[in-house]
Design an enzyme around this catalytic site. Sequence first.
Site, PDB file in Angstrom:
ATOM      1  N   ASP A  91       0.871  -1.171   0.000  1.00  0.00           N
ATOM      2  CA  ASP A  91       0.000   0.000   0.000  1.00  0.00           C
ATOM      3  C   ASP A  91       0.911   1.224   0.000  1.00  0.00           C
ATOM      4  OD1 ASP A  91      -1.973   1.844   0.189  1.00  0.00           O
ATOM      5  OD2 ASP A  91      -2.770   1.164   2.117  1.00  0.00           O
ATOM      6  N   ALA A  92       1.370   1.569  -1.193  1.00  0.00           N
ATOM      7  CA  ALA A  92       2.379   2.615  -1.353  1.00  0.00           C
ATOM      8  C   ALA A  92       1.848   3.861  -2.036  1.00  0.00           C
ATOM      9  CB  ALA A  92       3.567   2.064  -2.145  1.00  0.00           C
ATOM     10  N   LYS A  93       0.738   3.705  -2.763  1.00  0.00           N
ATOM     11  CA  LYS A  93       0.089   4.828  -3.457  1.00  0.00           C
ATOM     12  C   LYS A  93       1.096   5.645  -4.271  1.00  0.00           C
ATOM     13  CE  LYS A  93      -3.618   5.128  -0.034  1.00  0.00           C
ATOM     14  NZ  LYS A  93      -3.108   4.102   0.913  1.00  0.00           N
ATOM     15  N   ARG A  94       1.837   4.966  -5.101  1.00  0.00           N
ATOM     16  CA  ARG A  94       2.861   5.638  -5.885  1.00  0.00           C
ATOM     17  C   ARG A  94       2.236   6.317  -7.101  1.00  0.00           C
ATOM     18  NH1 ARG A  94       5.268   5.294  -1.603  1.00  0.00           N
ATOM     19  NH2 ARG A  94       7.386   4.507  -1.396  1.00  0.00           N
TER      20      ARG A  94
END
Length: 272
Positions: A91-94
Site C-alpha cells: 500500500d504505497a500509493k505511488r
Amino acid sequence: MDLECIINSIRVKKSFLCVGLDPDMDLIPSHLMEEKDPVFSFNKSIIDATKDLCVAYKPNLAFYEKLGPEGFVSLKKTLDYIPDDHFVIADAKRSDIFNSAKMYADTFYNYFNFDAVTVSPYMGKDAVSPFVRSNKWAVLLISTSNNSASEIQNTITETGDPLYLDLVKKSMSWYNEKQIMFVVGATRISEMNTIRKKAPNHFFLVPGIGFQGGDFDAVCYNGFNDACGLLINISRSILYAESGVNFSNAAHHIALDIQQKMAQVLKDKKII
C-alpha cells in the site's frame, strides 16, 4: 501470484479477507516495546493469528517509512515471514512516471517481493505500466474511501461520466483483469455498483469496513462477481482489537468472525 492462484486461495480458505499490516507505535501493546524489533514482533503475532483466515496482507508503507532505516528492516522481515500462499500488496500509493516509476517497481518487486502495488492512475498509463509485470499487479486508486474523495473523483467530465468511471474504462483499454485491480472504498457503494457493471471481471481491493463505517453486506451485494472479485481489507479492527498481552488472541477472534461471514457469502454465491 496470478489470478487463478488468488481465486483458488479464496476457495480453499473460504475467505476474501486482506489484513492490513499497519503497525502504529502509539497503539502497539506496550509489552512489545521491550523487544529488539517491536514492529516485527507485533506483525509476526498478527500473521500467526490470521494466516489461516485471510488470503492477503497489505502493509501500508507510511507506517514503516516513518521509522527510517529500521522501519524498512522490519518490513523486509515481515514480508519474509508471510507464508508464500498469501497475496501481498504494497500500500504505497505511488504516482510517478518513466525511470522513477520503474525504480519504485523494482524496489517493491525485486527487493521486497510484493505481488502488487497501489498506484494512482491520474498521470496516465505511464504511471501504471512499470508496475504491471508477469504475475505482478497494479492496484489502481479509483474510488477511495476518504471523505473528500468525491470532490475530485466524481467530477463529471466531458464524456458525461464521472472521472473515476473514465479512469476505469481507460485503464481497461491498457490492461486486463489478470494485470490490474481497482481500489473501491466500502463507503462508495453507489460507485462500486457502477464500476462493477463496467468491469465485471476485475478484482476490487476494498478498504473502509470497520473504523470508516463501510457496510460488509452492501459491499458483497454490489461488488461480487462470479469469482468473488473482492479483497476486503481490514486493519485497525483486527490489529488493535486488544491492547494487552492477549492482543493476538483478540485479533484471531475478530478475523475468525469475519472469515465465517465471508464463508457464508461464498457459499450463498455458490463459489464454494
